[in-house]
Structure formats: C-alpha cells, structure tokens
Design an enzyme around this catalytic site. Structure first.
Site, PDB file in Angstrom:
ATOM      1  N   CYS A   2       6.519  -4.681 -10.197  1.00  0.00           N
ATOM      2  CA  CYS A   2       6.326  -5.140 -11.580  1.00  0.00           C
ATOM      3  C   CYS A   2       6.735  -6.600 -11.634  1.00  0.00           C
ATOM      4  O   CYS A   2       7.214  -7.157 -10.656  1.00  0.00           O
ATOM      5  CB  CYS A   2       7.230  -4.355 -12.517  1.00  0.00           C
ATOM      6  SG  CYS A   2       7.015  -2.580 -12.399  1.00  0.00           S
ATOM      7  N   ARG A  28       1.209  -8.833 -10.615  1.00  0.00           N
ATOM      8  CA  ARG A  28       2.184  -7.872 -10.086  1.00  0.00           C
ATOM      9  C   ARG A  28       2.065  -6.492 -10.746  1.00  0.00           C
ATOM     10  O   ARG A  28       2.730  -5.548 -10.340  1.00  0.00           O
ATOM     11  CB  ARG A  28       3.609  -8.394 -10.296  1.00  0.00           C
ATOM     12  CG  ARG A  28       3.890  -9.694  -9.587  1.00  0.00           C
ATOM     13  CD  ARG A  28       5.319 -10.132  -9.834  1.00  0.00           C
ATOM     14  NE  ARG A  28       6.263  -9.233  -9.207  1.00  0.00           N
ATOM     15  CZ  ARG A  28       6.707  -9.340  -7.971  1.00  0.00           C
ATOM     16  NH1 ARG A  28       6.279 -10.321  -7.203  1.00  0.00           N
ATOM     17  NH2 ARG A  28       7.572  -8.484  -7.482  1.00  0.00           N
ATOM     18  N   TRP A  75       3.806  -2.103 -13.152  1.00  0.00           N
ATOM     19  CA  TRP A  75       2.970  -1.353 -12.218  1.00  0.00           C
ATOM     20  C   TRP A  75       3.649  -0.002 -12.099  1.00  0.00           C
ATOM     21  O   TRP A  75       4.727   0.105 -11.506  1.00  0.00           O
ATOM     22  CB  TRP A  75       2.915  -2.070 -10.871  1.00  0.00           C
ATOM     23  CG  TRP A  75       1.984  -1.412  -9.890  1.00  0.00           C
ATOM     24  CD1 TRP A  75       2.323  -0.623  -8.828  1.00  0.00           C
ATOM     25  CD2 TRP A  75       0.566  -1.504  -9.877  1.00  0.00           C
ATOM     26  NE1 TRP A  75       1.195  -0.223  -8.170  1.00  0.00           N
ATOM     27  CE2 TRP A  75       0.094  -0.747  -8.785  1.00  0.00           C
ATOM     28  CE3 TRP A  75      -0.360  -2.152 -10.696  1.00  0.00           C
ATOM     29  CZ2 TRP A  75      -1.256  -0.617  -8.488  1.00  0.00           C
ATOM     30  CZ3 TRP A  75      -1.695  -2.031 -10.393  1.00  0.00           C
ATOM     31  CH2 TRP A  75      -2.138  -1.272  -9.298  1.00  0.00           C
ATOM     32  N   ASN A 101      12.342  -4.453 -12.017  1.00  0.00           N
ATOM     33  CA  ASN A 101      11.304  -4.313 -10.990  1.00  0.00           C
ATOM     34  C   ASN A 101      11.955  -3.658  -9.786  1.00  0.00           C
ATOM     35  O   ASN A 101      12.948  -4.172  -9.269  1.00  0.00           O
ATOM     36  CB  ASN A 101      10.748  -5.692 -10.605  1.00  0.00           C
ATOM     37  CG  ASN A 101       9.914  -5.630  -9.333  1.00  0.00           C
ATOM     38  OD1 ASN A 101       9.245  -4.637  -9.085  1.00  0.00           O
ATOM     39  ND2 ASN A 101       9.975  -6.674  -8.522  1.00  0.00           N
ATOM     40  N   GLY A 102      11.412  -2.525  -9.347  1.00  0.00           N
ATOM     41  CA  GLY A 102      11.985  -1.845  -8.188  1.00  0.00           C
ATOM     42  C   GLY A 102      11.928  -0.349  -8.403  1.00  0.00           C
ATOM     43  O   GLY A 102      11.239   0.137  -9.301  1.00  0.00           O
ATOM     44  N   GLU A 481     -10.278   0.589  11.917  1.00  0.00           N
ATOM     45  CA  GLU A 481      -9.823  -0.269  10.821  1.00  0.00           C
ATOM     46  C   GLU A 481      -9.903  -1.749  11.215  1.00  0.00           C
ATOM     47  O   GLU A 481     -10.317  -2.602  10.427  1.00  0.00           O
ATOM     48  CB  GLU A 481      -8.390   0.137  10.404  1.00  0.00           C
ATOM     49  CG  GLU A 481      -7.762  -0.718   9.324  1.00  0.00           C
ATOM     50  CD  GLU A 481      -8.549  -0.779   8.011  1.00  0.00           C
ATOM     51  OE1 GLU A 481      -9.516  -0.017   7.816  1.00  0.00           O
ATOM     52  OE2 GLU A 481      -8.199  -1.634   7.177  1.00  0.00           O
ATOM     53  N   LYS A 485     -12.185  -4.567   9.201  1.00  0.00           N
ATOM     54  CA  LYS A 485     -11.630  -5.811   8.667  1.00  0.00           C
ATOM     55  C   LYS A 485     -12.432  -7.006   9.183  1.00  0.00           C
ATOM     56  O   LYS A 485     -12.805  -7.891   8.422  1.00  0.00           O
ATOM     57  CB  LYS A 485     -10.154  -5.998   9.072  1.00  0.00           C
ATOM     58  CG  LYS A 485      -9.145  -5.125   8.418  1.00  0.00           C
ATOM     59  CD  LYS A 485      -8.858  -5.412   6.969  1.00  0.00           C
ATOM     60  CE  LYS A 485      -9.736  -4.596   6.078  1.00  0.00           C
ATOM     61  NZ  LYS A 485      -9.311  -3.313   5.623  1.00  0.00           N
ATOM     62  N   GLU A 488     -16.032  -7.082   7.620  1.00  0.00           N
ATOM     63  CA  GLU A 488     -16.208  -7.320   6.191  1.00  0.00           C
ATOM     64  C   GLU A 488     -15.785  -8.715   5.749  1.00  0.00           C
ATOM     65  O   GLU A 488     -16.334  -9.223   4.772  1.00  0.00           O
ATOM     66  CB  GLU A 488     -15.513  -6.249   5.351  1.00  0.00           C
ATOM     67  CG  GLU A 488     -14.012  -6.260   5.424  1.00  0.00           C
ATOM     68  CD  GLU A 488     -13.362  -5.191   4.552  1.00  0.00           C
ATOM     69  OE1 GLU A 488     -13.980  -4.732   3.590  1.00  0.00           O
ATOM     70  OE2 GLU A 488     -12.214  -4.824   4.853  1.00  0.00           O
ATOM     71  N   HIS A 504     -20.717   6.788  27.424  1.00  0.00           N
ATOM     72  CA  HIS A 504     -21.812   7.628  26.939  1.00  0.00           C
ATOM     73  C   HIS A 504     -22.865   6.806  26.198  1.00  0.00           C
ATOM     74  O   HIS A 504     -23.646   7.348  25.428  1.00  0.00           O
ATOM     75  CB  HIS A 504     -21.275   8.750  26.050  1.00  0.00           C
ATOM     76  CG  HIS A 504     -20.314   9.642  26.762  1.00  0.00           C
ATOM     77  ND1 HIS A 504     -20.715  10.541  27.732  1.00  0.00           N
ATOM     78  CD2 HIS A 504     -18.961   9.731  26.708  1.00  0.00           C
ATOM     79  CE1 HIS A 504     -19.655  11.162  28.214  1.00  0.00           C
ATOM     80  NE2 HIS A 504     -18.573  10.678  27.615  1.00  0.00           N
ATOM     81  N   LYS A 604     -13.675  -4.906  -5.124  1.00  0.00           N
ATOM     82  CA  LYS A 604     -12.399  -4.251  -4.807  1.00  0.00           C
ATOM     83  C   LYS A 604     -12.465  -2.749  -5.097  1.00  0.00           C
ATOM     84  O   LYS A 604     -11.953  -1.944  -4.350  1.00  0.00           O
ATOM     85  CB  LYS A 604     -11.283  -4.898  -5.623  1.00  0.00           C
ATOM     86  CG  LYS A 604      -9.904  -4.382  -5.302  1.00  0.00           C
ATOM     87  CD  LYS A 604      -9.432  -4.872  -3.943  1.00  0.00           C
ATOM     88  CE  LYS A 604      -8.165  -4.182  -3.494  1.00  0.00           C
ATOM     89  NZ  LYS A 604      -8.009  -4.248  -2.037  1.00  0.00           N
TER      90      LYS A 604
HETATM   91  C1  F6R Z   1     -11.919  -2.277   3.041  1.00  0.00           C
HETATM   92  C2  F6R Z   1     -11.751  -1.699   1.727  1.00  0.00           C
HETATM   93  C3  F6R Z   1     -12.652  -0.572   1.346  1.00  0.00           C
HETATM   94  C4  F6R Z   1     -11.866   0.487   0.562  1.00  0.00           C
HETATM   95  C5  F6R Z   1     -12.820   1.570   0.053  1.00  0.00           C
HETATM   96  C6  F6R Z   1     -12.065   2.673  -0.656  1.00  0.00           C
HETATM   97  O1  F6R Z   1     -11.042  -3.325   3.278  1.00  0.00           O
HETATM   98  O2  F6R Z   1     -10.934  -2.119   0.957  1.00  0.00           O
HETATM   99  O3  F6R Z   1     -13.245  -0.001   2.452  1.00  0.00           O
HETATM  100  O4  F6R Z   1     -10.906   1.030   1.401  1.00  0.00           O
HETATM  101  O5  F6R Z   1     -13.749   1.011  -0.836  1.00  0.00           O
HETATM  102  O6  F6R Z   1     -11.354   2.211  -1.741  1.00  0.00           O
HETATM  103  P1  F6R Z   1     -10.231   3.082  -2.412  1.00  0.00           P
HETATM  104  O7  F6R Z   1      -9.139   3.238  -1.438  1.00  0.00           O
HETATM  105  O8  F6R Z   1      -9.837   2.321  -3.642  1.00  0.00           O
HETATM  106  O9  F6R Z   1     -10.848   4.403  -2.759  1.00  0.00           O
END
Ligand code: F6R
Length: 609
Positions: A2, A28, A75, A101-102, A481, A485, A488, A504, A604
């Site tokens: 927060c 935050r 948050w 916050n915490g 993963e 990264k 993307e 294979h 996002k």
């Molecule tokens: C990759 C990324 C996306 C999310 C995916 C699921 O860096 O951020 O692949 O992981 O869109 O999002 P959430 O976790 O919000 O369901």
C-alpha cells in the site's frame, strides 16, 4: 503493497497535499483510499473503496480541515476492498488514527487479546490491531507520550509495517515507524512529510531522510527525531538531496517498471511468507480430498502451474494436471465433475480464458480454488477458497515479480499438502521451510552479483535470430517462462521444450552459433542434462547456462554462464533460476531498442477470449 503519506504544513490545508501525494502513490495500490486530519483538537476522516479519482468525485478528498494529516492508498491483503477496511483506522476513543503498509502476522492473537480487554474492532484488517494496541499501551501507562506508546506497541508486532499515527492528544505530531516496509521523510522550510517512497513528496521537496528498519521517527514543524525501536536510542541522520527527474521518480530511479519489479522480488517474496495459514490449510484440505486436480491458468501463470505440478507430485505425491485455460473447456469440459478440483492461478484474477474455465468447472459442480494478486477480483468472488499472493500492483506488462510470488505460494501449498498426507518427514519440512525463508536473500544475491554479467550476455547475443530454452524436470517450466519473457518483450522468436525432446525434432534447427539457454540446477536431472548440452554443442550451438555456483562441469561446456547460489532444493529452484532469464529478456529488449514496459499488441489484463 500500500502507499502511506503524512504531512505537517506551516500554512494551509493538509488534505489537498495528501490527496495529490496519494495520486503519486497510487501505483502501490488502488483498492481504497482514505485521509485523516486534525483540526482544533478534533479528528476528521474520509475514506472509501475505489480508486482515488472515483472516491474524490463523491467525497471530495480536499475538503478536510487542518494543517496536519495522514493518508493511505490500499492494496488489499487482509479484508476485502471495502470502505470499512479502508485506512485510516481509528481506536475506540476516536482520538488516534493510523495508516499502515505491510502485513501483521500475529494480528489474530493480538485481536483476541485486545477484544478480551474490551476493544471493539470495525474492520477485518490486520492493521486495526495496531491502533488498538497503541490505545491500550496508553491506557496502561497514561503518562506516556504518543511516540513512546507507538514504540511500545510496535515491539509486540510480528510481520512488516510502515505506519504513520496521529492523535488529537498531541495534535502537532506524526509518529512513524518501520520494519521491512519502506518509509522516507521529506523536509523543507514550510513543511515535513512522511511517505512510502520519495516520489510521493518529490514535487514538494528534494530533501529526503531514509528511515531504516527498526526505527521510529517523530515529525513536527521543528523537524524530525529518529529513535531505534529496540532501545529508544537516538539516531542522527541528515537529509539527502534527491536529483531524480519526475519520470525517474515514478520508477524510483529505474529506467523501466519491469526492471524495478525484477528488483522488488526479494521484498515481494518476503511478503509471500506472510500468508494467512488458515486459507492455505483449507486449500490443502480441498486438494487432498479431490479425485482429480487441474491447475488452470494462462501465460506466465500457466508456467507457475506447470512448476507446481512437479512440486505437488514430488512433495505430496499428488498427480495434478496443468492445463492452459483456453483449452480447458475443450479438453476437460465434459469430464470435470463434482469430484474435481480446479486451482485457478491468475495474477489479475480477471483473465477471460481462466474465468471461462472456472465457470465451466463451477457449472459442473467442481470445487474452485483461486490464487491471485487482486483481492476483490472476479476470481476471488467465484472461488470456494482463495489466497492472495501479495505482490502489490505490477505495472510492467510482462509478469516478473508476480511469477516468483506465485511459485512461492504454490510451494507452500505443496508443503502443507505433503504434511497433511504424511509424505515428508518433519526434518525435510523444516529444511524446505528454512530454504524458502532464505529465498528472498538468494534472489537479492543473484540480482546484485549477476545483473552486469547478464547485461553483457544480452549485448553479445542481441542480434540472434532465434533462441532455444531447455531444462529438464521442474526446470522445464523455468525454461518456458524464460522463453516467453524473451519473445514478448524483445521480439526474439524462441522455442522452449523439455531438453529430452530435442533429439525428437527441434535439434534440426541448430547450426553454428545458435544460442541455447540451459537451466541447470544441480538436481537429479543434472547428469542427463549434461548429455543434452553436449548434443547441442556438437552441432555448433552457443551454450548459455544458468548454473549453480561452482558447477565446474557445465562451466567448461558453456560459452557463457550465470551463477545462482548453491544448495537450492529442486522444488524451489524455478524461483532463483528464473531471475537471470527475466534480466536477460529485459536487457535484450533494451539492446534491441524496445520498451520492455509496453510490448506491442499486449495488455496487462486479457479480458477477452
Ligand atoms: C506474460 C504475462 C501473461 C500473463 C497471462 C495471464 O508476461 O504477463 O502471459 O501471465 O496473460 O495473466 P493473469 O495471471 O493475470 O491471469
């Protein structure tokens, strides 16, 4: 995570200053907002759920009298994002107000004790215990000043906190204290401020005093006095001049949110160790009873599920099925039933594909469990039990800190389940719990010691056309993963698969200089992974290995290597081993001239199917 703020002004009203500062802290958290001021010996409070602008529209956050006050943007961790849980929280007498916050870990015990003494709680937050505790200390010792009472009260708290406290009894002071949550003080000739971070007051002053863990600070118009909480000894500290531009300030000096969030991981991982055990236990009970368990998620969250399937299998001897959410209905929609349990993992709690899978499961009477970063999100509303991963808002589009937090929560869940099923000895449990506790420090070490090296590797491979990411066992998830990264945010086509699969088919792509990233913890797969490295090397691949410190065998084979500290148990290895891969993607994006915070075509939160 927060945001807290407080100010004492020589002239003028504090409320508009608090309001503006909270806007700068909104990154935050934005579940609720609140302010408290003191004027003519009276406490004034406004607070509500929702984002600052929404609350301001209906409540006018600038309309509070007084030149001293505190504010909070939340948050949610304990207690839903509702008005009643919004800060500031007030004691029974209505004289003391507090923002925090915490996470207070021992709040249940303290609450019971305080209720026994007659205190009446209004919220479901952990925070409210602090203000009642201060009230109780003052009741027991009426001669104490507010600062001493806060100091005594904080000695009883377990967990993390940065607090700001005001009281009508001492209307010219703000008392702050900190343990593991950030706190800074800002000073100029006309005012004094406290905040979770410097950007909150940077437009008002560039003179900042950093408050350290275990310190309490009293603010007044005369200045500030810092004391150590343990022995009340005085600490002398001069303000520093902060020369950040406004843009740098929002990112706290980092060039991008993504890098800031990568660096936040020691802190966010610490927060995952402060979960509400009761809910983890409840989840473990549901998992234990289920006839079949699906781990359902998208993207990075799916990779956390994939890693978790190894954790559940290795620790609790439970077979689970990790499923990409957009495939769930097609693949399992007809068979899922009352005996099935779906653990849905979603940072945002709003991903349409994940929610569609959850809806399908609910319609067929399956049990839905949720792991999310956003309390109050749709996932928390439709889950039988949910756990908040407590990572704070993530602004970079690419998930980084939220991934490592998911892994930590899932590892804790697997451990609990293992205990319930009697599958691990107490010694092994204690060993793993201790290693989990140390992970935040391990991650800190990796960032401190390896970041420069990763930067150089990114420079070297910045023009590569394709990458492979390979691992075996649980490291397959880490490799997936790392590949996501890089693709993307740096727009480098990349392929990931379990290392054993290369012969294979995919190995036909390899030619001289083809970069192959290997994730190489020293677990049971190490020996055979060396064989896979040799296969790639024999075809001219350039090997980039993420290894355990001192792994001489792989060092000899690799063209480049990045080291993580020794002795990490296999089931926890994705957490430290993914850090160099996040950094690699970040620096590759920067080298190739892309903005890592805003990858093209991505959002996002993906709320369409
Ligand atoms: C990759 C990324 C996306 C999310 C995916 C699921 O860096 O951020 O692949 O992981 O869109 O999002 P959430 O976790 O919000 O369901």
């Amino acid at each position: 995570m927060c945001g807290i703020f407080g100010c004492i002004l020589k002239n003028g009203n504090a409320a508009p200053v608090i309001h503006e500062a909270l806007k700068r802290l909104e990154y935050r958290g934005y579940d609720s907002v609140g302010e408290a001021t003191i004027h003519n010996g009276k406490l004034y409070i406004k607070k509500d759920q929702g984002k600052i602008d929404e609350v301001h529209k209906t409540r006018n956050l600038d309309d509070l009298p007084g030149s001293l006050g505190i504010g909070h943007t939340r948050w949610a961790t304990h207690g839903a994002p509702l008005e009643v849980n919004a800060h500031p929280h007030v004691d029974c007498s209505g004289q003391i107000a507090l923002v925090h916050n915490g996470i207070i870990e021992n709040f249940s015990e303290l609450k019971l004790e305080l209720e026994g003494l007659g205190h009446v709680f209004k919220s479901r937050t952990d925070t409210e215990v602090i203000v009642h505790l201060i009230e109780q200390v003052l009741k027991n010792n009426p001669s104490l000043g507010l600062a001493d009472a806060v100091l005594e009260a904080t000695k009883r708290l377990d967990g993390s906190y940065a607090i700001a406290v005001i009281s009508t009894k001492e209307p010219n002071k703000i008392i702050c204290a900190r343990h593991e949550s950030p706190l800074v003080v800002g000073v100029n000739e006309n005012a004094i401020y406290c905040a979770s971070d410097i950007p909150a007051f940077l437009p008002l002053t560039n003179k900042a005093v950093i408050i350290n863990d275990g310190e309490l600070v009293t603010l007044s118009l005369e200045g500030y006095e810092i004391k150590k909480i343990t022995d009340a000894s005085l600490v002398l500290r001069e303000p520093k001049i902060i020369d950040w531009t406004p843009e740098m300030a929002v990112k706290q000096g980092y060039p991008h949110f993504m890098l800031k969030e990568i660096h936040e991981q020691p802190e966010t991982l610490r927060n995952t160790l402060r979960l509400q055990e009761h809910y983890l236990d409840l989840m473990a009970t549901f998992l234990d009873r289920a006839r079949e368990v699906f781990l359902v998620a998208c993207g990075t969250s799916y990779h956390a599920c994939l890693a978790a399937s190894y954790m559940f299998s290795k620790l609790a001897f439970l077979a689970t099925y990790p499923v990409i959410a957009s495939e769930f209905v097609e693949q399992h929609g007809k068979s899922v039933n009352i005996d099935s349990t779906i653990l849905a993992v979603s940072q945002s709690g709003e991903t349409a594909d994940t929610l569609a899978a959850v809806n399908c499961a609910r319609q067929r009477a399956a049990t839905v469990l949720g792991l999310t970063n956003v309390i109050g999100s749709t996932l928390t509303r439709v889950s039988r039990v949910y756990v908040g991963q407590q990572s704070g808002p993530e602004i970079g589009v690419a998930a980084t800190k939220t991934f490592s937090s998911q892994l930590s929560v899932l590892a804790q869940l697997a451990l609990r389940l293992a205990k319930k099923r009697g599958k691990v000895s107490q010694d092994e449990m204690d060993f793993l719990a201790e290693k989990l506790e140390k992970l935040p420090d391990t991650v800190e070490t990796i960032i401190q010691t390896q970041e420069e090296k990763v930067k150089q590797i990114a420079k070297k491979y910045k023009d590569a056309k394709t990458f492979f990411f390979l691992g075996r066992g649980i490291s397959t998830a880490t490799a997936y993963e790392g590949r996501l990264k890089l693709m993307e945010i740096a727009y480098v086509p990349a392929i990931a698969f379990p290392a054993g699969e290369s012969k294979h088919g995919p190995i036909s792509l390899v030619e001289q200089g083809f970069p192959v990233v290997f994730v190489c913890p020293k677990d049971e797969t190490h020996k055979i992974l060396i064989g896979n490295i040799m296969e790639m090397k024999a075809r001219g691949a350039s090997i980039i290995a993420v290894i355990e410190e001192g792994d001489e065998e792989i060092k000899k084979l690799a063209d480049d290597y990045i080291e993580v500290p020794k002795g990490i148990p296999e089931v926890l290895s994705p957490i430290p081993f993914v850090i160099p891969l996040q950094l690699l993607a970040y620096y590759m994006a920067v080298e190739r001239g892309h903005n890592p915070d805003m990858p093209r075509n991505l959002a996002k939160s993906v709320t369409v199917k």
